[in-house]
Design a protein around this motif. Structure first.
Motif, PDB file in Angstrom:
ATOM      1  N   ASP A 173       0.828  -1.211   0.000  1.00 46.22           N
ATOM      2  CA  ASP A 173       0.000   0.000   0.000  1.00 46.22           C
ATOM      3  C   ASP A 173       0.860   1.258   0.000  1.00 46.22           C
ATOM      4  O   ASP A 173       0.480   2.274  -0.607  1.00 46.22           O
ATOM      5  CB  ASP A 173      -0.935  -0.005   1.207  1.00 46.22           C
ATOM      6  CG  ASP A 173      -2.099  -0.974   1.037  1.00 46.22           C
ATOM      7  OD1 ASP A 173      -2.400  -1.320  -0.129  1.00 46.22           O
ATOM      8  OD2 ASP A 173      -2.706  -1.382   2.039  1.00 46.22           O
ATOM      9  N   SER A 182       0.578   6.720  -6.545  1.00 44.97           N
ATOM     10  CA  SER A 182      -0.493   7.723  -6.587  1.00 44.97           C
ATOM     11  C   SER A 182       0.078   9.135  -6.511  1.00 44.97           C
ATOM     12  O   SER A 182      -0.398  10.051  -7.187  1.00 44.97           O
ATOM     13  CB  SER A 182      -1.467   7.494  -5.433  1.00 44.97           C
ATOM     14  OG  SER A 182      -2.090   6.232  -5.545  1.00 44.97           O
ATOM     15  N   ALA A 218      -8.101  11.899  -5.296  1.00 41.21           N
ATOM     16  CA  ALA A 218      -8.997  11.021  -4.540  1.00 41.21           C
ATOM     17  C   ALA A 218      -8.349   9.658  -4.317  1.00 41.21           C
ATOM     18  O   ALA A 218      -8.439   9.066  -3.224  1.00 41.21           O
ATOM     19  CB  ALA A 218     -10.325  10.870  -5.265  1.00 41.21           C
ATOM     20  N   ASN A 219      -7.688   9.162  -5.358  1.00 42.75           N
ATOM     21  CA  ASN A 219      -6.988   7.884  -5.248  1.00 42.75           C
ATOM     22  C   ASN A 219      -5.851   7.975  -4.228  1.00 42.75           C
ATOM     23  O   ASN A 219      -5.613   7.058  -3.436  1.00 42.75           O
ATOM     24  CB  ASN A 219      -6.443   7.492  -6.623  1.00 42.75           C
ATOM     25  CG  ASN A 219      -5.993   6.041  -6.677  1.00 42.75           C
ATOM     26  OD1 ASN A 219      -6.679   5.157  -6.176  1.00 42.75           O
ATOM     27  ND2 ASN A 219      -4.843   5.797  -7.275  1.00 42.75           N
ATOM     28  N   SER A 243      -7.267   7.883  -0.726  1.00 45.74           N
ATOM     29  CA  SER A 243      -7.692   6.528  -0.394  1.00 45.74           C
ATOM     30  C   SER A 243      -6.517   5.686   0.095  1.00 45.74           C
ATOM     31  O   SER A 243      -6.620   4.972   1.103  1.00 45.74           O
ATOM     32  CB  SER A 243      -8.340   5.869  -1.623  1.00 45.74           C
ATOM     33  OG  SER A 243      -8.653   4.519  -1.368  1.00 45.74           O
ATOM     34  N   ARG A 274      -5.298   6.738   3.595  1.00 43.56           N
ATOM     35  CA  ARG A 274      -6.133   6.143   4.641  1.00 43.56           C
ATOM     36  C   ARG A 274      -5.805   4.666   4.818  1.00 43.56           C
ATOM     37  O   ARG A 274      -5.687   4.166   5.952  1.00 43.56           O
ATOM     38  CB  ARG A 274      -7.609   6.307   4.283  1.00 43.56           C
ATOM     39  CG  ARG A 274      -8.560   5.726   5.320  1.00 43.56           C
ATOM     40  CD  ARG A 274     -10.021   5.898   4.943  1.00 43.56           C
ATOM     41  NE  ARG A 274     -10.387   5.116   3.781  1.00 43.56           N
ATOM     42  CZ  ARG A 274     -10.599   5.637   2.568  1.00 43.56           C
ATOM     43  NH1 ARG A 274     -10.481   6.945   2.366  1.00 43.56           N
ATOM     44  NH2 ARG A 274     -10.910   4.867   1.555  1.00 43.56           N
ATOM     45  N   GLN A 275      -5.605   3.956   3.717  1.00 43.63           N
ATOM     46  CA  GLN A 275      -5.317   2.529   3.794  1.00 43.63           C
ATOM     47  C   GLN A 275      -3.982   2.262   4.475  1.00 43.63           C
ATOM     48  O   GLN A 275      -3.853   1.330   5.285  1.00 43.63           O
ATOM     49  CB  GLN A 275      -5.311   1.924   2.383  1.00 43.63           C
ATOM     50  CG  GLN A 275      -5.197   0.405   2.367  1.00 43.63           C
ATOM     51  CD  GLN A 275      -6.339  -0.263   3.098  1.00 43.63           C
ATOM     52  OE1 GLN A 275      -7.509   0.050   2.853  1.00 43.63           O
ATOM     53  NE2 GLN A 275      -6.015  -1.176   4.003  1.00 43.63           N
TER      54      GLN A 275
END
Length: 474
Positions: A183, A190, A230-231, A234, A237-238
């Motif tokens: 991640d 990202s 936005a990606n 995400s 947060r992950q």
């Protein structure tokens, strides 16, 4: 030479109490094929699985695993369960032996004249020292020994449960760490995408202001940038959630983790497992051994249930010295002893003994089914991991080629857009395809490493603790 009856009874009981009525233990036949994959002559003894400290080369991951083994609450509970069942076994084992005690007593009694029988009040003294045993069961039919054997097997099963918990914990920490690394790698991708989209938007706005582009191109670039942001949010947060999950497994705050990716050589697993292993290897798994110990315990309980149909003999007695004067306790002729054997023969219990035996036999059948299910589950997990290993390798190679081709496609799309041969939509499609391809490649690498970790766990290896020390005396 005259011997005390109590001494003779104790010696006889200790010599006779060595057999049980439990049925002879028979290991159930394996309910799975003899081979894991295609046969190639490998044997279970030829496979040596490395310890987790050798399996995982990353010093950072080794530190996390060691912290989890030291601090994880689930493992701590499993260790305490073993200690509790060890103590319970020792309690049950103690019933095989007589409980000897030394009792000393003294009394003085005055009787009034109307009760003494002599017409005068009297004083009487009595002193005694005795070694005695109370209600010791003479285990002629093995009831106590069967209960001891069942307790021992439950204790050994708890040790295997602890091993299983430890093995699962090592795999969970490794998988959680690899997930965090993947991640974080996707987060880095990202961020690169956001920077690239910001650069693209600035370029398109300049082209639009110069009259070389359209407002639609600007809006499409803005949409692509917001999708990338936005990606990015995400994955941020992950990654935070991955840290939290890993901290729970480790049992405390995490140290500062280095920035690595799944291509790092330290994350590569060693000692590949060969194909065509015998399924007998699965009996080394701690959960399978736990199920077998539970089966042995159920088998021993049948012996205890059978023994309930036979007489129960208990011995109570004492040997020592008694005197009316404290100074005369050890004088000649003060010897005293008592011997009180008792026997209980079951005649009618309303079917209780029969029902207890039926229950013990049913529970043995349940234990057989649980043992067979444990082997089937182990076979499925190992077979799935072996099959996934080859397909994941091929899939990863194809995905790597897709990333390379997509990068070339994006370069060509950007050149054609700058030359006016294509609109910006073609560039956006190429960017989205490349982002998806790169993230999917990370996912496949994670699946490949996780599958190797799962394979070692499924085989019952890849952990560093010593084998449990079993109780020597059964």
């Amino acid at each position: 030479m005259t011997r005390n009856p109590l001494t003779l009874a104790l010696l006889g009981g200790l010599m006779l109490g060595g057999c049980t009525l439990a049925p002879s233990y028979q290991q159930p036949l394996s309910p799975v094929p003899a081979q894991l994959g295609e046969a190639n002559g490998n044997s279970a003894s030829e496979l040596t699985l490395p310890s987790w400290s050798s399996l995982y080369q990353s010093a950072e991951l080794q530190q996390l695993i060691q912290s989890a083994l030291d601090n994880n609450r689930d493992l701590r509970i499993a260790v305490l369960d073993v200690a509790a069942l060890r103590a319970q076994y020792q309690i049950q084992r103690a019933d095989l032996y007589p409980n000897l005690s030394v009792d000393a007593s003294g009394s003085r009694q005055r009787l009034p004249s109307d009760l003494s029988g002599t017409g005068h009040s009297t004083l009487s003294d009595q002193y005694g020292v005795q070694v005695g045993v109370t209600a010791w069961e003479l285990d002629l039919f093995g009831r106590v020994r069967s209960l001891k054997d069942a307790s021992l097997e439950k204790y050994l099963a708890s040790e295997e449960a602890q091993r299983s918990t430890q093995l699962a914990l090592v795999a969970q920490v490794a998988q959680s760490y690899l997930t965090l690394v993947s991640d974080r790698q996707n987060l880095a991708i990202s961020r690169e995408t956001v920077v690239a989209q910001e650069d693209s938007l600035a370029l398109i706005e300049r082209r639009y202001e110069s009259g070389l582009g359209s407002e639609l191109d600007v809006r499409q670039a803005q949409i692509a940038l917001q999708e990338a942001r936005a990606n990015l949010a995400s994955f941020e947060r992950q990654v935070d959630q991955d840290y939290n999950a890993l901290a729970v497994l480790v049992g405390g705050p995490l140290p500062t983790l280095k920035s690595v990716n799944l291509d790092n050589d330290a994350l590569a697993l060693v000692a590949p497992v060969p194909q065509g292993l015998p399924s007998a290897l699965l009996t080394q798994r701690p959960d399978v051994q736990q199920a077998e110990h539970q089966l042995r315990a159920a088998n021993a309980n049948i012996g205890a249930a059978r023994a309930a149909f036979f007489p129960s003999i208990q011995l109570t007695g004492a040997y020592g010295t008694m005197s009316s004067e404290l100074s005369g306790l050890f004088d000649s002729g003060s010897k005293a002893w008592s011997f009180i054997p008792s026997i209980s023969l079951p005649i009618f219990s309303g079917g209780r003994n029969r029902a207890n035996l039926d229950l013990a036999e049913v529970r043995q059948d349940q234990a057989v089914a649980s043992y067979e299910k444990a082997i089937q589950t182990a076979f499925q997990e190992v077979a799935n991991a072996l099959q996934a290993r080859d397909t994941l390798a091929r899939q990863q190679q194809a995905q790597q080629a897709l990333v390379t081709a997509t990068e070339q496609s994006l370069t060509l799309s950007q050149q054609r857009y700058e030359q006016g041969a294509d609109d910006y939509l073609a560039v956006l499609d190429a960017q989205r395809t490349l982002l998806s391809a790169r993230q999917q490649l990370v996912t496949l690498k994670l699946q490949q490493l996780t599958n190797e970790t799962e394979l070692y766990r499924a085989l019952g290896g890849g952990w560093d603790a010593q084998q449990p020390t079993h109780v020597a005396s059964r």
